[in-house]
Motif scaffolding. Structure first.
Motif, PDB file in Angstrom:
ATOM      1  N   SER A 143     -58.351  20.291 -14.952  1.00  0.00           N
ATOM      2  CA  SER A 143     -59.809  19.915 -15.216  1.00  0.00           C
ATOM      3  C   SER A 143     -60.819  19.186 -14.335  1.00  0.00           C
ATOM      4  O   SER A 143     -62.422  18.237 -14.831  1.00  0.00           O
ATOM      5  N   ASP A 144     -60.654  18.791 -13.100  1.00  0.00           N
ATOM      6  CA  ASP A 144     -61.340  18.152 -12.009  1.00  0.00           C
ATOM      7  C   ASP A 144     -61.688  19.095 -11.114  1.00  0.00           C
ATOM      8  O   ASP A 144     -59.948  19.647 -10.143  1.00  0.00           O
ATOM      9  N   LEU A 161     -52.907  30.270 -16.311  1.00  0.00           N
ATOM     10  CA  LEU A 161     -52.936  29.092 -17.297  1.00  0.00           C
ATOM     11  C   LEU A 161     -53.731  27.789 -17.085  1.00  0.00           C
ATOM     12  O   LEU A 161     -52.334  26.762 -16.278  1.00  0.00           O
ATOM     13  N   ILE A 162     -55.064  28.203 -17.265  1.00  0.00           N
ATOM     14  CA  ILE A 162     -55.201  26.296 -16.717  1.00  0.00           C
ATOM     15  C   ILE A 162     -55.362  24.731 -17.852  1.00  0.00           C
ATOM     16  O   ILE A 162     -55.514  24.289 -16.907  1.00  0.00           O
ATOM     17  N   GLY A 207     -71.104  20.435 -17.043  1.00  0.00           N
ATOM     18  CA  GLY A 207     -72.157  21.134 -16.636  1.00  0.00           C
ATOM     19  C   GLY A 207     -71.747  22.410 -15.666  1.00  0.00           C
ATOM     20  O   GLY A 207     -72.394  24.099 -15.868  1.00  0.00           O
ATOM     21  N   THR A 208     -70.648  22.396 -14.444  1.00  0.00           N
ATOM     22  CA  THR A 208     -70.815  23.374 -13.039  1.00  0.00           C
ATOM     23  C   THR A 208     -69.350  23.230 -12.831  1.00  0.00           C
ATOM     24  O   THR A 208     -69.620  24.234 -11.707  1.00  0.00           O
ATOM     25  N   PHE A 209     -68.891  22.382 -13.635  1.00  0.00           N
ATOM     26  CA  PHE A 209     -67.173  23.140 -13.154  1.00  0.00           C
ATOM     27  C   PHE A 209     -66.707  24.549 -13.761  1.00  0.00           C
ATOM     28  O   PHE A 209     -65.536  24.206 -12.960  1.00  0.00           O
ATOM     29  N   THR A 541     -68.452   4.276 -12.977  1.00  0.00           N
ATOM     30  CA  THR A 541     -67.410   4.224 -13.359  1.00  0.00           C
ATOM     31  C   THR A 541     -67.022   5.332 -11.820  1.00  0.00           C
ATOM     32  O   THR A 541     -67.275   6.069 -11.698  1.00  0.00           O
ATOM     33  N   PRO A 542     -65.222   4.552 -11.304  1.00  0.00           N
ATOM     34  CA  PRO A 542     -64.491   5.163  -9.959  1.00  0.00           C
ATOM     35  C   PRO A 542     -64.247   6.356 -10.618  1.00  0.00           C
ATOM     36  O   PRO A 542     -64.828   7.263 -11.539  1.00  0.00           O
ATOM     37  N   GLU A 543     -64.721   7.297  -9.383  1.00  0.00           N
ATOM     38  CA  GLU A 543     -64.132   9.019  -8.889  1.00  0.00           C
ATOM     39  C   GLU A 543     -62.963   8.868  -9.204  1.00  0.00           C
ATOM     40  O   GLU A 543     -61.879   8.266  -8.966  1.00  0.00           O
ATOM     41  N   ASP A 544     -62.248  10.207 -10.224  1.00  0.00           N
ATOM     42  CA  ASP A 544     -61.018  10.473 -10.746  1.00  0.00           C
ATOM     43  C   ASP A 544     -60.517  10.820  -8.918  1.00  0.00           C
ATOM     44  O   ASP A 544     -61.005  12.001  -8.224  1.00  0.00           O
TER      45      ASP A 544
END
Length: 544
Positions: A143-144, A161-162, A207-209, A541-544
């Motif tokens: 998801s990232d 399987l995503i 929108g781009t992931f 917000t910090p990046e995951d």
């Protein structure tokens, strides 16, 4: 309607009931207007054609994915119907969209550890399989972009399987629901606008992931991908957004029913890796990358160029027949046109009826109409997708009105399923609320009572209201829209309610007639300006 794309800001302030709201029992409507409204009610209840119209859209034409063969058929049919009704200036307005796509047939089966037919649908604008492919699965939720490293070197020759499977949720809300008086009153709450650059940045990333993930899967040698349905109950949806030429998904993709998806992940976790067989016979059509809005008029007598307009989006997804989303609204718009035309009386202002296209992929049709006729905003970055533009459009300043900006006297949008109209969202337009309440008053006994200040979004009135135009969305009983039919395989004619659609067409026709013949256009909200940041002291917000 894009419920998945829009997050409405939290309620901030309750607006006290103004004096006009307490006096709605005795509105000032001229006798000639009352007579016309009475004829509208009679025509729309005793002579209604709304159900034959919507039945043709759903049972005969079926799902109307933008630029698909079914949508081309639907465009031809709508133009023909408007002409048969006696409307004038029936026309198409085209805009660049991308590829056509349709499903011929599809099948997904588990071959091992036992044969089992699975419930699945191809994801829109993904390519066909070359005949039938079979391969083992790998459960690789992503998801990232930071998750890619975890699966590098492990996907070659696999069906990936995503989705994160989760465990399912208890369905505690009622499947079918009509709004109570208390729920209607709760809608009349002011929502303070929020300008949060950090939130916009996160939206742009989302929108781009999808394209980034698919490029990674293809580079790693995956043969197909599978995502999980976001509803339980064997529901399918199949939404996809990579419709632009040159941006098509590089490998086939299917959506699997949540129950089947979780079964596969449990088997893999227990050490028994399933093998799947996928047949996806889908077709692209690149003969015409233009999509089209359908417009038709009942010409006014004033000669001023002013007009009032009703609209609904005509396109749909493909798992069902697009009945509640949004053949219902499209049929109500067409029936309202038929009702008004049957009066045989010319309105003061022109009344325009519009069936929008490309709404489901980012309000393409209504954005194009705004660009062409109403106002412009600065362009976004080169290569921007439809979803990216939709998410960013209202944040681009300045707004520059075009010569036709002042001509639009009112716009009414309908896109919340087939439920009865219970009122109208005023979209923060405080000045318009007394007039809207007056125009609704003849339909109070039909259940249309509420004028709520709250904004709502995710459909075609949104960006008109965002530039200060008097553009509104109706409040409707939800019925099964959110719980069952929205974008799903259950979105068929069976879930439409004939009495509700007849009422909706009557209310829409009544408001259009009154708006077209009012002494003055509806008041507008101020032309928006670049807002200051709502919370200048927020911590990023910090990046995951």
């Amino acid at each position: 309607m894009h419920r998945l794309l829009l997050s409405i800001a939290p309620v901030a302030l309750v607006v006290a009931s103004p004096a006009w709201a307490q006096e709605r029992t005795s509105p000032d409507i001229r006798d000639d207007q009352r007579a016309a409204v009475a004829r509208i009610i009679d025509e729309g209840t005793s002579q209604s054609q709304v159900m034959p119209i919507v039945q043709h859209m759903t049972d005969v034409i079926g799902p109307r994915l933008t630029n698909s063969p079914q949508m081309r058929q639907a465009e031809d049919w709508a133009e023909q119907k408007f002409r048969e009704m006696g409307l004038t200036n029936v026309r198409r307005e085209g805009f660049e969209f991308g590829r056509g796509w349709s499903i011929e047939r599809s099948s997904v089966r588990m071959l091992a550890p036992r044969p089992l037919q699975l419930t699945a649908i191809p994801i829109a604008w993904t390519p066909a399989t070359d005949g039938t492919l079979s391969a083992p699965i790998v459960v690789a939720p992503m998801s990232d972009p930071d998750h890619f490293a975890r699966w590098r070197g492990q996907l070659r020759g696999k069906i990936v399987l995503i989705s994160q499977p989760g465990t399912g949720e208890d369905q505690t809300d009622p499947l079918f629901h009509r709004l109570t008086g208390e729920e209607l009153s709760a809608l009349d709450r002011y929502q303070e606008p929020v300008n949060d650059p950090e939130q916009r940045r996160r939206s742009a990333t989302r929108g781009t992931f999808e394209a980034e993930r698919l490029a990674f899967l293809a580079a790693e040698g995956a043969v197909a991908f599978v995502r999980m349905s976001y509803r339980d109950g064997k529901q399918l949806h199949g939404e996809g957004y990579l419709h632009q030429a040159g941006r098509t998904a590089p490998i086939p993709g299917v959506e699997l029913a949540a129950e089947d998806y979780r079964r596969l992940t449990r088997l893999a976790a227990s050490g028994t890796v399933p093998t799947l067989e996928i047949t996806s016979d889908v077709r692209f059509d690149d003969t015409n990358t233009q999509a089209y809005n359908i417009l038709a008029d009942i010409a006014g007598s004033s000669g001023t160029g002013e007009y009032v307009m009703a609209g609904a989006h005509y396109d749909s997804w493909v798992a069902g027949d697009g009945a509640t989303d949004n053949a219902a609204g499209s049929a109500v718009v067409m029936e309202a046109a038929r009702i008004i035309r049957a009066l045989g009386v010319r309105p003061r202002r022109t009344i325009r009826f519009t069936l929008w296209n490309g709404e489901e992929q980012g309000l393409f049709g209504s954005i194009n109409y705004i660009d062409r006729h109403l106002a412009s905003r600065p362009a976004g970055p080169a290569g921007e997708t439809g979803l990216q533009r939709y998410l960013a459009e209202a944040t681009r300043f300045p707004v520059t009105p075009k010569p036709g900006f002042r001509d639009l006297a009112a716009y009414f949008n309908i896109d919340n399923g087939s439920g009865r109209i219970r009122g109208i969202h005023a979209e923060g337009n405080v000045q318009a609320m007394p007039t809207l309440s007056e125009w609704l008053s003849p339909f109070r006994a039909m259940g249309a009572t509420e004028v709520a200040i709250a904004r709502t979004g995710g459909t075609d009135h949104q960006l008109m209201a965002a530039i200060g135009l008097p553009a509104f969305q109706f409040i409707q009983d939800p019925l099964e829209y959110d719980t069952l039919t929205h974008h799903s395989g259950s979105d068929t004619f069976d879930h439409l309610r004939a009495a509700d659609l007849r009422q909706g067409a009557v209310v829409l026709a009544g408001l259009l007639w009154q708006a077209a013949n009012a002494d003055a256009p509806l008041p507008r909200s101020p032309l928006p300006r670049q807002p200051v940041v709502t919370d200048p002291f927020a911590t990023p917000t910090p990046e995951d």
